[in-house]
Design a protein around this motif. Structure first.
Motif, PDB file in Angstrom:
ATOM      1  N   THR A 203      47.053  35.958  34.511  1.00 12.37           N
ATOM      2  CA  THR A 203      46.595  35.905  35.905  1.00 12.37           C
ATOM      3  C   THR A 203      45.370  35.005  35.995  1.00 12.37           C
ATOM      4  O   THR A 203      44.239  35.450  35.816  1.00 12.37           O
ATOM      5  CB  THR A 203      46.218  37.296  36.442  1.00 12.37           C
ATOM      6  N   ILE A 205      42.728  32.671  37.799  1.00 14.60           N
ATOM      7  CA  ILE A 205      42.125  32.460  39.112  1.00 14.60           C
ATOM      8  C   ILE A 205      41.895  30.965  39.284  1.00 14.60           C
ATOM      9  O   ILE A 205      41.259  30.322  38.452  1.00 14.60           O
ATOM     10  CB  ILE A 205      40.823  33.258  39.232  1.00 14.60           C
ATOM     11  N   ARG A 222      31.871  35.538  41.177  1.00 17.41           N
ATOM     12  CA  ARG A 222      32.516  36.838  41.322  1.00 17.41           C
ATOM     13  C   ARG A 222      33.258  37.237  40.057  1.00 17.41           C
ATOM     14  O   ARG A 222      33.194  38.359  39.608  1.00 17.41           O
ATOM     15  CB  ARG A 222      33.476  36.773  42.509  1.00 17.41           C
ATOM     16  N   TYR A 223      33.981  36.275  39.463  1.00 18.84           N
ATOM     17  CA  TYR A 223      34.811  36.608  38.310  1.00 18.84           C
ATOM     18  C   TYR A 223      34.156  36.224  36.984  1.00 18.84           C
ATOM     19  O   TYR A 223      34.818  36.261  35.948  1.00 18.84           O
ATOM     20  CB  TYR A 223      36.180  35.937  38.445  1.00 18.84           C
TER      21      TYR A 223
ATOM     22  N   LYS B   2      47.561  39.731  43.954  1.00 17.81           N
ATOM     23  CA  LYS B   2      46.272  39.653  44.633  1.00 17.81           C
ATOM     24  C   LYS B   2      46.199  40.610  45.819  1.00 17.81           C
ATOM     25  O   LYS B   2      45.131  40.968  46.272  1.00 17.81           O
ATOM     26  CB  LYS B   2      46.025  38.215  45.094  1.00 17.81           C
ATOM     27  N   PRO B  29      41.779  41.418  38.289  1.00 14.65           N
ATOM     28  CA  PRO B  29      40.411  41.320  37.777  1.00 14.65           C
ATOM     29  C   PRO B  29      39.583  42.556  38.159  1.00 14.65           C
ATOM     30  O   PRO B  29      39.731  43.065  39.277  1.00 14.65           O
ATOM     31  CB  PRO B  29      39.861  40.079  38.483  1.00 14.65           C
ATOM     32  N   ILE B  31      36.635  43.115  39.176  1.00 20.31           N
ATOM     33  CA  ILE B  31      35.820  43.097  40.395  1.00 20.31           C
ATOM     34  C   ILE B  31      36.678  43.391  41.635  1.00 20.31           C
ATOM     35  O   ILE B  31      36.239  44.074  42.560  1.00 20.31           O
ATOM     36  CB  ILE B  31      35.063  41.753  40.555  1.00 20.31           C
ATOM     37  N   ASP B  32      37.941  42.915  41.612  1.00 17.11           N
ATOM     38  CA  ASP B  32      38.839  43.207  42.736  1.00 17.11           C
ATOM     39  C   ASP B  32      39.236  44.681  42.734  1.00 17.11           C
ATOM     40  O   ASP B  32      39.325  45.318  43.787  1.00 17.11           O
ATOM     41  CB  ASP B  32      40.090  42.323  42.658  1.00 17.11           C
ATOM     42  N   ASP B  35      36.398  46.716  44.116  1.00 11.51           N
ATOM     43  CA  ASP B  35      36.341  46.687  45.581  1.00 11.51           C
ATOM     44  C   ASP B  35      37.250  47.763  46.179  1.00 11.51           C
ATOM     45  O   ASP B  35      36.897  48.416  47.157  1.00 11.51           O
ATOM     46  CB  ASP B  35      36.756  45.303  46.110  1.00 11.51           C
ATOM     47  N   GLU B  64      31.680  47.197  37.325  1.00  6.88           N
ATOM     48  CA  GLU B  64      31.691  46.532  38.631  1.00  6.88           C
ATOM     49  C   GLU B  64      31.592  47.497  39.816  1.00  6.88           C
ATOM     50  O   GLU B  64      31.451  47.065  40.953  1.00  6.88           O
ATOM     51  CB  GLU B  64      32.966  45.689  38.790  1.00  6.88           C
TER      52      GLU B  64
END
Lengths: 473, 473
Positions: A203, A205, A222-223, B2, B29, B31-32, B35, B64
């Motif tokens: 995956t 980005i 962010r990543y 995503k 990821p 961080i996602d 969220d 995160e």
């Protein structure tokens, strides 16, 4: 070796001491060398360095020189020397400095660049400013997904030195599509017979060539990426952006936001490097716009001329009130603009924010009102400011001096209280509205905010005064 | 993958679908994921994830999560689970979130950390906020300078996985002194029998544990470093700071500067995460200070009451003039503060800057004066603003309406011209002066600038008006 300076270098050049110079070039970081060399007045000295110190050392120095020195140097070097110099420069660096060169120098540079490098540079020059395409480099390392770890390491050893980074490796399939990425660390930890396909991160980005550079920097932050692949519209890998370039973008964008809040249009170079006329023309338009917006304040003031004539002391507090409202509103706007800029606040959070800000405003207004009332009484009592109270007394003839003071202080205090609440709610609303209609909050919000708050302040002030002080116009 | 959202995750948790969740954890990821997980209302759902999805995936997610979720989760996990979780966390991350935990939770966290990790965390906790020590990590990779490349790679393979980065390797001698550094890329390009001593970079750029974090970030940016070694006062290596942490610092510092320009004290967390009372108390002190500074404006205005009484129309232009001066000064201050912040402007450049700004100011003032004069005539002619000119005429009885208008416009225009020049020179001088006395220009300059410019504006205005309009008080 940290205490190297322009004089030391100049002395060694005058002495033709190439050996010592090479020694310095090995030990001192290029950016520190560049700081010294930027101060060399005679371009011949710089030419000497680039002619006699090995090009493997001077290549990095060139990249760090300031634009005008680069230009001078290019003009002073022979075609052959220029070609050698350019050979060692990264494509994105060449693109960067070419963009600000005069046309005749650009063509001389391009003439002296190897053919395939020239093609890549030309391609980079075609991307729109501030897009991923304009800041990416084409010198990335791509590996086939069928390679095993050993083959990958051998390839890296063979061609990796010319690449911008080998910390992140990009994996493609036979159809030249990007199918994964791999950190150099993961390659080290893997077994030598592992196939890249099995250990790569699938995956990936990515960003598009047309993605805004600010968006690119945000994504990389962010990543926590060291490098991000840039795809064209056909989803093919055409370049990469490394973290150091993203850092520059972040700093530039932060500067831009910061400067816009001071009502200056963004300047491309540093203050010292920007010309006087350019600086003036970055400042003047906003000053004129803000002046023209001032007509609304004048409008209100002229409408309340009669009230002011009745009680001239009211004039004294106008700047105080306008400043208080402006400052309170600006505080809120600043927080929201920054939140929007770093992506922590979204337009959809609007109602949550207004409710929060309403409570903040209430608290601020209350404290400020108490402070204001006390301060005004102190001010009037010890007479720091000489308020012409005789006229006030004539108008408010039923009241004594003390009561007249109290009533005036009260009118000002009530205005501050209501004003701060209005200002703060408006202060959070305006940038979000500006963002919603796809304009730049940092650019638009503050001047309009000030104007609107000025108007609101004056209206509240005059209405309150007329009511509290029973002024009959 | 995503389009993952909180609902998807919630649904899978409710269905006990651990397999699918693990799949998501591999592909999305951290961080996602964070969220989404920050939005899970019931802490039991989060506990489920940390209990049943493998800890190698959840470790990154934890890092995160937002602070309040971390705290809730720590309280909900058993001691054993907490220990497993903490084992996988980087020391600097643990230090970061521990700093904001209540004391009883901190002691529970420290109790469940391995002994040597606990010692390191305790050491980190002792460094002052905003210093290199407080943001560094102790998990760096150090190699002996007598190793050859093969031994180095073997060591990296053995212990590198637990380290924050292996992209930069730090080389020490037998006395445990830092003697060099080496990029992982250079290790790959070297021959397997090369000795580290011979291929390492001997001029290492380092910072001290007490170096300010902003300085650290600037140094890393200047030299394009991926990681920087942190030395204690004995010059021994005690930690490293990686580029992602430096990026966070840069963003925080940029935010701080930005927010201070809006007269808000820096807030540690985001706007949405900061409480109402805290936000109010970050705003109120400045509002009060600015209000108190306003006394000077009131002072001037009350001193010129008689002039205003003679010609009330002058009041109408006060906000316009004060804004013009304030805006012009602020433009210059903003440029200089930013230049000082990114280190591009030095205090020693002062005279160069004043000379430059004087020319910029002259040009701005001239253009603005012309614009102002024309605009005022238009304003008066088409009567957007209703100026009570009858009184003006009574005072200036020798003049006709047209000439009276002209003279008033002239007084305002001259004020703007002189004012803009004063404001801009002051605007560049004040931040440099504030920097010289070692205070923070972003914090101090703007409020005092506005106050001083307000005073100057009013004095110029009244003096000019009295002179031009022959007002005899």
């Amino acid at each position: 070796m940290k205490n190297i300076n322009t004089e030391t270098i100049k002395k060694l050049i005058d002495e033709n001491n190439v050996k010592e110079l090479r020694d310095i070039f090995i030990k001192v970081p290029p950016i520190d060398l560049a700081d010294c060399c930027n101060e060399l007045e005679d371009i011949k000295d710089l030419v000497f360095l680039f002619r006699y110190v090995k090009s493997e050392y001077t290549a990095d120095l060139f990249a760090e020189l300031k634009q005008e020195k680069k230009e001078e140097l290019i003009n002073a070097l022979s075609d052959g020397e220029l070609a050698t110099l350019l050979l060692k420069q990264a494509n994105d660096d060449v693109t960067d400095f070419i963009e600000e060169l005069p046309a005749n120098v650009v063509s001389r540079v391009l003439k002296n660049v190897q053919k395939d490098k020239r093609n890549q540079i030309n391609a980079l020059l075609n991307y729109k400013e501030h897009t991923a395409g304009s800041i990416m480099t084409t010198e990335y390392l791509e590996l086939l997904d069928t390679f095993n770890v050993d083959e990958a390491i051998q390839t890296i050893r063979k061609i990796g030195k010319e690449k911008e980074t080998i910390f992140t490796l990009f994996i493609r399939d036979k159809e030249r599509s990007l199918v994964g990425e791999l950190g150099l660390d993961d390659l080290i930890f893997a077994n030598s017979s592992d196939c890249l396909k099995d250990i790569m991160n699938k995956t990936v980005i990515t960003v598009n060539v047309n993605t805004d550079q600010e968006e690119v920097a945000k994504t990389m932050k962010r990543y926590d990426l060291h490098a991000i692949p840039v795809l064209n519209d056909d989803q093919k890998l055409v370049g990469i952006i490394t973290i150091d370039d993203a850092l520059d973008v972040m700093e530039d964008e932060a500067s831009e936001d910061f400067i816009q809040m001071g009502h200056v249009s963004p300047i491309e170079n540093s203050y010292l490097q920007t010309g006087v006329i350019k600086l003036a023309f970055k400042s003047v338009p906003w000053l004129i716009i803000l002046m023209v917006l001032g007509v609304f304040t004048s409008l209100i003031l002229s409408n309340f001329q009669d009230t002011l004539a009745l009680l001239p002391v009211l004039t004294v507090f106008i700047p105080l009130l306008m400043d208080a409202g402006g400052n309170a509103g600006n505080q809120s706007t600043t927080l929201i603009i920054r939140g929007l800029a770093i992506g922590e606040i979204k337009v959809k959070d609007y109602f949550k924010i207004v409710w929060k800000e309403f409570r903040v405003a209430l608290l601020c207004a209350l404290i400020l009102a108490i402070a204001c009332f006390s301060w005004l009484l102190i001010e009037m009592y010890i007479g720091i400011v000489n308020y012409p109270l005789e006229e006030t007394l004539a108008t408010l003839d039923s009241l004594g001096v003390f009561k007249a003071r109290l009533m005036i202080a009260l009118a000002v205090t009530i205005t501050i209280f209501v004003d701060v609440i209005f200002a703060k709610i408006l202060g959070v609303s305006l940038p979000i509205f500006v963002k919603l209609i796809k304009l730049d909050p940092a650019l638009i919000s503050s001047p309009f905010l000030t104007t609107i708050i000025d108007i609101i302040t004056l209206v509240i002030y005059f209405v309150t005064s007329v009511y509290i002080l029973h002024l009959v116009v």
